[in-house]
Design a protein around this motif. Structure first.
Motif, PDB file in Angstrom:
ATOM      1  N   MET A   1      11.822 -40.721 -60.502  1.00 48.65           N
ATOM      2  CA  MET A   1      12.026 -41.564 -61.657  1.00 48.65           C
ATOM      3  C   MET A   1      12.465 -40.690 -62.822  1.00 48.65           C
ATOM      4  SD  MET A   1      11.540 -44.839 -61.470  1.00 48.65           S
ATOM      5  CE  MET A   1      12.244 -45.950 -62.598  1.00 48.65           C
ATOM      6  N   SER A   2      12.724 -41.259 -63.926  1.00 46.26           N
ATOM      7  CA  SER A   2      13.263 -40.529 -65.072  1.00 46.26           C
ATOM      8  C   SER A   2      12.220 -39.609 -65.698  1.00 46.26           C
ATOM      9  CB  SER A   2      13.765 -41.522 -66.123  1.00 46.26           C
ATOM     10  OG  SER A   2      12.670 -42.168 -66.719  1.00 46.26           O
ATOM     11  N   VAL A   3      12.720 -38.612 -66.410  1.00 53.98           N
ATOM     12  CA  VAL A   3      11.853 -37.716 -67.166  1.00 53.98           C
ATOM     13  C   VAL A   3      11.051 -38.530 -68.175  1.00 53.98           C
ATOM     14  CG1 VAL A   3      11.829 -35.760 -68.754  1.00 53.98           C
ATOM     15  CG2 VAL A   3      13.375 -35.763 -66.793  1.00 53.98           C
ATOM     16  N   ASP A   4      11.671 -39.576 -68.723  1.00 55.22           N
ATOM     17  CA  ASP A   4      11.004 -40.438 -69.690  1.00 55.22           C
ATOM     18  C   ASP A   4       9.705 -41.008 -69.117  1.00 55.22           C
ATOM     19  OD1 ASP A   4      10.709 -42.026 -72.108  1.00 55.22           O
ATOM     20  OD2 ASP A   4      11.353 -43.729 -70.893  1.00 55.22           O
ATOM     21  N   LEU A   5       9.743 -41.470 -67.878  1.00 55.31           N
ATOM     22  CA  LEU A   5       8.537 -42.021 -67.260  1.00 55.31           C
ATOM     23  C   LEU A   5       7.489 -40.921 -67.078  1.00 55.31           C
ATOM     24  CD1 LEU A   5       7.193 -44.555 -66.120  1.00 55.31           C
ATOM     25  CD2 LEU A   5       8.100 -43.913 -63.893  1.00 55.31           C
ATOM     26  N   THR A   6       7.910 -39.750 -66.682  1.00 58.35           N
ATOM     27  CA  THR A   6       6.977 -38.631 -66.529  1.00 58.35           C
ATOM     28  C   THR A   6       6.341 -38.289 -67.866  1.00 58.35           C
ATOM     29  OG1 THR A   6       8.260 -37.776 -64.669  1.00 58.35           O
ATOM     30  CG2 THR A   6       6.732 -36.253 -65.719  1.00 58.35           C
ATOM     31  N   ASP A   7       7.138 -38.292 -68.927  1.00 54.66           N
ATOM     32  CA  ASP A   7       6.592 -38.032 -70.263  1.00 54.66           C
ATOM     33  C   ASP A   7       5.585 -39.107 -70.655  1.00 54.66           C
ATOM     34  OD1 ASP A   7       8.140 -35.756 -70.523  1.00 54.66           O
ATOM     35  OD2 ASP A   7       9.699 -36.748 -71.712  1.00 54.66           O
ATOM     36  N   ARG A   8       5.906 -40.356 -70.365  1.00 54.10           N
ATOM     37  CA  ARG A   8       5.010 -41.467 -70.691  1.00 54.10           C
ATOM     38  C   ARG A   8       3.685 -41.334 -69.947  1.00 54.10           C
ATOM     39  NH1 ARG A   8       8.761 -46.698 -69.934  1.00 54.10           N
ATOM     40  NH2 ARG A   8       6.718 -47.721 -69.930  1.00 54.10           N
ATOM     41  N   VAL A   9       3.762 -41.068 -68.666  1.00 51.22           N
ATOM     42  CA  VAL A   9       2.542 -40.986 -67.854  1.00 51.22           C
ATOM     43  C   VAL A   9       1.726 -39.757 -68.233  1.00 51.22           C
ATOM     44  CG1 VAL A   9       1.654 -40.740 -65.501  1.00 51.22           C
ATOM     45  CG2 VAL A   9       3.519 -42.348 -65.976  1.00 51.22           C
ATOM     46  N   SER A  10       2.382 -38.644 -68.487  1.00 50.39           N
ATOM     47  CA  SER A  10       1.656 -37.414 -68.843  1.00 50.39           C
ATOM     48  C   SER A  10       0.948 -37.535 -70.189  1.00 50.39           C
ATOM     49  CB  SER A  10       2.590 -36.214 -68.830  1.00 50.39           C
ATOM     50  OG  SER A  10       3.523 -36.296 -69.882  1.00 50.39           O
ATOM     51  N   ALA A  11       1.376 -38.468 -71.035  1.00 50.87           N
ATOM     52  CA  ALA A  11       0.731 -38.676 -72.328  1.00 50.87           C
ATOM     53  C   ALA A  11      -0.632 -39.350 -72.191  1.00 50.87           C
ATOM     54  CB  ALA A  11       1.629 -39.509 -73.239  1.00 50.87           C
ATOM     55  N   ALA A  12      -0.888 -39.968 -71.061  1.00 49.19           N
ATOM     56  CA  ALA A  12      -2.171 -40.648 -70.839  1.00 49.19           C
ATOM     57  C   ALA A  12      -3.240 -39.620 -70.463  1.00 49.19           C
ATOM     58  CB  ALA A  12      -2.034 -41.684 -69.733  1.00 49.19           C
ATOM     59  N   PRO A  13      -4.379 -39.640 -71.143  1.00 52.41           N
ATOM     60  CA  PRO A  13      -5.446 -38.683 -70.818  1.00 52.41           C
ATOM     61  C   PRO A  13      -5.852 -38.722 -69.341  1.00 52.41           C
ATOM     62  CG  PRO A  13      -5.945 -39.817 -72.864  1.00 52.41           C
ATOM     63  CD  PRO A  13      -4.730 -40.483 -72.284  1.00 52.41           C
ATOM     64  N   PHE A  14      -5.775 -39.894 -68.725  1.00 55.40           N
ATOM     65  CA  PHE A  14      -6.166 -40.027 -67.321  1.00 55.40           C
ATOM     66  C   PHE A  14      -5.395 -39.056 -66.433  1.00 55.40           C
ATOM     67  CE2 PHE A  14      -5.851 -41.882 -63.084  1.00 55.40           C
ATOM     68  CZ  PHE A  14      -7.182 -42.144 -62.796  1.00 55.40           C
ATOM     69  N   PHE A  15      -4.117 -38.869 -66.720  1.00 55.53           N
ATOM     70  CA  PHE A  15      -3.267 -38.021 -65.882  1.00 55.53           C
ATOM     71  C   PHE A  15      -3.087 -36.609 -66.444  1.00 55.53           C
ATOM     72  CE2 PHE A  15      -1.819 -42.301 -64.601  1.00 55.53           C
ATOM     73  CZ  PHE A  15      -2.055 -42.191 -63.238  1.00 55.53           C
ATOM     74  N   ALA A  16      -3.786 -36.270 -67.527  1.00 58.59           N
ATOM     75  CA  ALA A  16      -3.592 -34.982 -68.200  1.00 58.59           C
ATOM     76  C   ALA A  16      -3.882 -33.781 -67.299  1.00 58.59           C
ATOM     77  CB  ALA A  16      -4.449 -34.918 -69.463  1.00 58.59           C
ATOM     78  N   ARG A  17      -4.824 -33.916 -66.382  1.00 55.98           N
ATOM     79  CA  ARG A  17      -5.192 -32.790 -65.512  1.00 55.98           C
ATOM     80  C   ARG A  17      -4.282 -32.641 -64.303  1.00 55.98           C
ATOM     81  NH1 ARG A  17     -10.815 -33.616 -63.520  1.00 55.98           N
ATOM     82  NH2 ARG A  17     -10.049 -35.724 -63.350  1.00 55.98           N
ATOM     83  N   LEU A  18      -3.378 -33.573 -64.116  1.00 61.50           N
ATOM     84  CA  LEU A  18      -2.505 -33.534 -62.942  1.00 61.50           C
ATOM     85  C   LEU A  18      -1.435 -32.464 -63.134  1.00 61.50           C
ATOM     86  CD1 LEU A  18      -2.453 -35.126 -60.311  1.00 61.50           C
ATOM     87  CD2 LEU A  18      -0.873 -36.724 -61.380  1.00 61.50           C
ATOM     88  N   ALA A  19      -1.289 -31.589 -62.155  1.00 64.69           N
ATOM     89  CA  ALA A  19      -0.280 -30.525 -62.210  1.00 64.69           C
ATOM     90  C   ALA A  19       1.110 -31.139 -62.368  1.00 64.69           C
ATOM     91  CB  ALA A  19      -0.346 -29.683 -60.940  1.00 64.69           C
ATOM     92  N   PRO A  20       2.009 -30.475 -63.077  1.00 67.09           N
ATOM     93  CA  PRO A  20       3.350 -31.026 -63.321  1.00 67.09           C
ATOM     94  C   PRO A  20       4.084 -31.476 -62.049  1.00 67.09           C
ATOM     95  CG  PRO A  20       2.998 -29.118 -64.706  1.00 67.09           C
ATOM     96  CD  PRO A  20       1.815 -29.211 -63.780  1.00 67.09           C
ATOM     97  N   ARG A  21       4.011 -30.701 -60.978  1.00 70.13           N
ATOM     98  CA  ARG A  21       4.687 -31.097 -59.734  1.00 70.13           C
ATOM     99  C   ARG A  21       4.117 -32.406 -59.205  1.00 70.13           C
ATOM    100  NH1 ARG A  21       3.557 -31.090 -54.190  1.00 70.13           N
ATOM    101  NH2 ARG A  21       1.596 -29.972 -54.426  1.00 70.13           N
TER     102      ARG A  21
END
Length: 159
Positions: A1-21
């Motif tokens: 999916m787009s970088v935009d979606l990754t940026d949106r999801v990474s902004a959520a504290p729930f997913f903050a600990r998830l490694a970038p890959r």
């Protein structure tokens, strides 16, 4: 999916600990969605085929209680993940969910995420570490709500 979606999801504290890959791989299995207020997203007992990151709005989790109808167990708001029943067979919703206000979210394809979990143990373990606290919290909230519903009425308290 787009970088935009990754940026949106990474902004959520729930997913903050998830490694970038792992975050990128998860986002490749999702997409944006919107719901109007009052829309039932899923029904208790229905097929658990997705899960959501709520970005804006609120969603009420409910449980059908005999003789009392649908009872709200918890209300989820922005930054919260909706849905965990997709993780375990028989992949049926343990609760229902209805929007309380307009909701913007990211929806993820549960079967695709499960398949990714099966082929990549690191990804699978990361998902379990993220969702296990959600499961625990939701079951605890349900227990407390049911205790409240079935507790004997205190003197002067109307049921």
């Amino acid at each position: 999916m787009s970088v935009d979606l990754t940026d949106r999801v990474s902004a959520a504290p729930f997913f903050a600990r998830l490694a970038p890959r792992l975050l990128r791989e998860l986002c490749a299995l999702g997409g944006p969605v919107a719901y109007p207020p009052g829309e039932r997203i899923f029904t208790e007992g229905g097929e658990a085929d997705r899960f959501w990151l709520i970005e804006q709005g609120s969603v009420a989790l409910d449980l059908r209680v005999p003789g009392r109808g649908d009872q709200v167990i918890e209300t989820l708001t922005a930054g919260t993940v909706l849905g965990w029943s997709w993780l375990y067979p028989p992949y049926r919703w343990n609760f229902g969910a209805v929007t309380r206000s307009p909701v913007d979210a990211v929806v993820f394809d549960a079967a695709a995420v499960r398949a990714r979990c099966d082929t990549d143990p690191v990804f699978g373990y990361a998902m379990l570490r993220l969702f296990t606290p959600v499961i625990t919290e939701r079951l605890h909230a349900t227990r407390l709500r049911l205790l409240d519903l079935y507790a004997p009425a205190a003197p002067g308290r109307q049921p």
